[in-house]
Write an enzyme that holds these catalytic residues in place. Structure first.
Site, mmCIF file in Angstrom:
data_model
loop_
_atom_site.group_PDB
_atom_site.id
_atom_site.type_symbol
_atom_site.label_atom_id
_atom_site.label_comp_id
_atom_site.label_asym_id
_atom_site.label_seq_id
_atom_site.Cartn_x
_atom_site.Cartn_y
_atom_site.Cartn_z
ATOM 1 N N ARG A 120 21.057 66.034 15.000
ATOM 2 C CA ARG A 120 19.761 66.634 15.275
ATOM 3 C C ARG A 120 18.677 65.583 15.059
ATOM 4 O O ARG A 120 18.656 64.894 14.042
ATOM 5 C CB ARG A 120 19.510 67.840 14.366
ATOM 6 C CG ARG A 120 20.368 69.054 14.704
ATOM 7 C CD ARG A 120 19.909 69.696 16.018
ATOM 8 N NE ARG A 120 20.639 70.918 16.329
ATOM 9 C CZ ARG A 120 21.674 70.992 17.162
ATOM 10 N NH1 ARG A 120 22.109 69.873 17.739
ATOM 11 N NH2 ARG A 120 22.266 72.140 17.422
ATOM 12 N N GLU B 104 12.473 65.951 22.743
ATOM 13 C CA GLU B 104 13.386 65.507 23.791
ATOM 14 C C GLU B 104 12.836 65.881 25.170
ATOM 15 O O GLU B 104 12.668 67.053 25.466
ATOM 16 C CB GLU B 104 14.772 66.125 23.581
ATOM 17 C CG GLU B 104 15.436 65.624 22.303
ATOM 18 C CD GLU B 104 16.859 66.112 22.119
ATOM 19 O OE1 GLU B 104 17.275 67.041 22.836
ATOM 20 O OE2 GLU B 104 17.571 65.568 21.271
ATOM 21 N N HIS C 119 20.819 63.142 25.125
ATOM 22 C CA HIS C 119 21.528 64.269 24.512
ATOM 23 C C HIS C 119 22.804 64.599 25.302
ATOM 24 O O HIS C 119 23.009 65.723 25.757
ATOM 25 C CB HIS C 119 20.608 65.502 24.443
ATOM 26 C CG HIS C 119 20.999 66.457 23.347
ATOM 27 N ND1 HIS C 119 20.088 67.198 22.636
ATOM 28 C CD2 HIS C 119 22.214 66.811 22.840
ATOM 29 C CE1 HIS C 119 20.709 67.962 21.757
ATOM 30 N NE2 HIS C 119 21.997 67.741 21.861
#
Length: 336
Positions: A246, A275, A294
């Site tokens: 995270r 993000e 990601h």
């Protein structure tokens, strides 16, 4: 309901874009052999517009974009007794109302953990060999002498922060290599850690001794921003910080300051606080930062594994046998 005489009725509610990857036709066929499906599948937005959509549903099948099990939804779902979630964390879905009603919760975090562990272990091995640093040197010098920035993995030390589902899988993949394995997790079982070939220690010592540190902690108030400038600057020369967990675990201002002052360090970040990072974020331009969008989690064909886990758990639920991936209320925060 009398499970022995009546088939479970399910409904699938998740975002449309990735639905076909998580629940491909063979997974849906397996579900149809176990239960009766209320069609069509819905998104959370479509569900909110149809007050009767869950009135005869016993089990809610979800994935990314799942609805929140709040009081309003539960009032419209009088038969609902289980949520089977084909993704990782369910913290944002369950509520006090759903727990109080006794809704069983299943997470496919274990299926999602495998691709994360796979990518992380690969990054660790490459980092232990100095590949990111040699890549930078090769680009800057354009000479094979850049090889002097690389080194063998033998004798290098790797530190894992937290030994949850993913941390343990990473350790299992690295066990038996020439790497020395360390870990920090105040909740870890010492015997289990030893079985994975890990030496447990404090957080500061982990950073001081590790040539590669990989983050696997859940994001909680106590862990938010826990990795800052002071810890990063403790890392040995040429060390690498990897985050596939995270983004909020890292104090990014402290990280940037440390990396500017220590160009020998590398950060491999698959997750960030925002993000993507803001267009003017220094993370884009620092030469010793490598960003990926990601992608460590389930992508493309990997995502069906989460649907299969849900189908398997649905079958156990229908048969009245113990579930393998249910999430107790007390452990909800430990799912990152």
């Amino acid at each position: 309901m009398d499970v022995a005489n009546e088939r479970i009725r399910v409904r699938l509610v998740m975002e449309e874009d990735r639905r076909g990857e998580v629940y491909p036709p063979d997974v849906l066929a397996a579900i149809d052999r176990i239960a009766d499906s209320t069609l069509p599948p819905l998104t959370a937005e479509q569900l909110a517009q149809d007050p009767r959509a869950l009135e005869d549903v016993d089990v809610l099948l979800t994935g990314w974009g799942a609805p929140v099990l709040d009081a309003a939804l539960l009032a419209r779902a009088p038969r609902l007794r289980a949520l089977l979630h084909a993704a990782g964390s369910v913290k944002h879905i369950v509520t006090d109302e759903s727990w109080d009603r006794g809704i069983v919760v299943v997470s496919a975090a274990a299926a999602n953990a495998e691709p994360v562990a796979e990518m992380t272990a690969a990054q660790i091995i490459l980092s232990a060999r100095g590949v990111p640093a040699s890549r930078r040197a090769y680009r800057a010098r354009r000479d094979l002498d850049a090889r002097d920035a690389a080194y063998g993995a033998s004798g290098r030390t790797v530190g894992l922060l937290a030994l949850g589902e993913i941390g343990r899988r990473v350790a299992a993949r690295l066990r038996g290599t020439a790497l020395t394995l360390l870990a920090h997790d105040p909740y870890a079982d010492p015997a289990q850690a030893a079985g994975l070939g890990l030496e447990l220690m404090g957080l500061e010592e982990l950073f001081e001794r590790s040539d590669v540190v990989s983050l696997h902690a859940p994001l909680l108030p106590a862990t938010t921003g826990m990795i800052g400038r002071e810890l990063i600057e403790r890392m040995p020369h040429g060390a690498t910080l990897i985050n596939t967990a995270r983004g909020g675990l890292v104090d990014e201002d402290g990280l940037v300051t440390a990396l500017r002052g220590r160009p020998d360090l590398t950060a491999l970040l698959d997750v960030t606080v925002q993000e993507p990072p803001a267009p003017d974020s220094p993370l884009w331009d620092l030469p010793n930062v490598e960003l990926t969008p990601h992608v460590a989690g389930s992508m493309g064909g990997d995502r069906a594994a989460m649907g299969w886990l849900v189908a398997d758990e649905l079958e156990r639920l229908a048969q009245g046998v113990p579930l393998q991936h249910d999430v107790p209320r007390a452990r909800i925060d430990l799912l990152a």
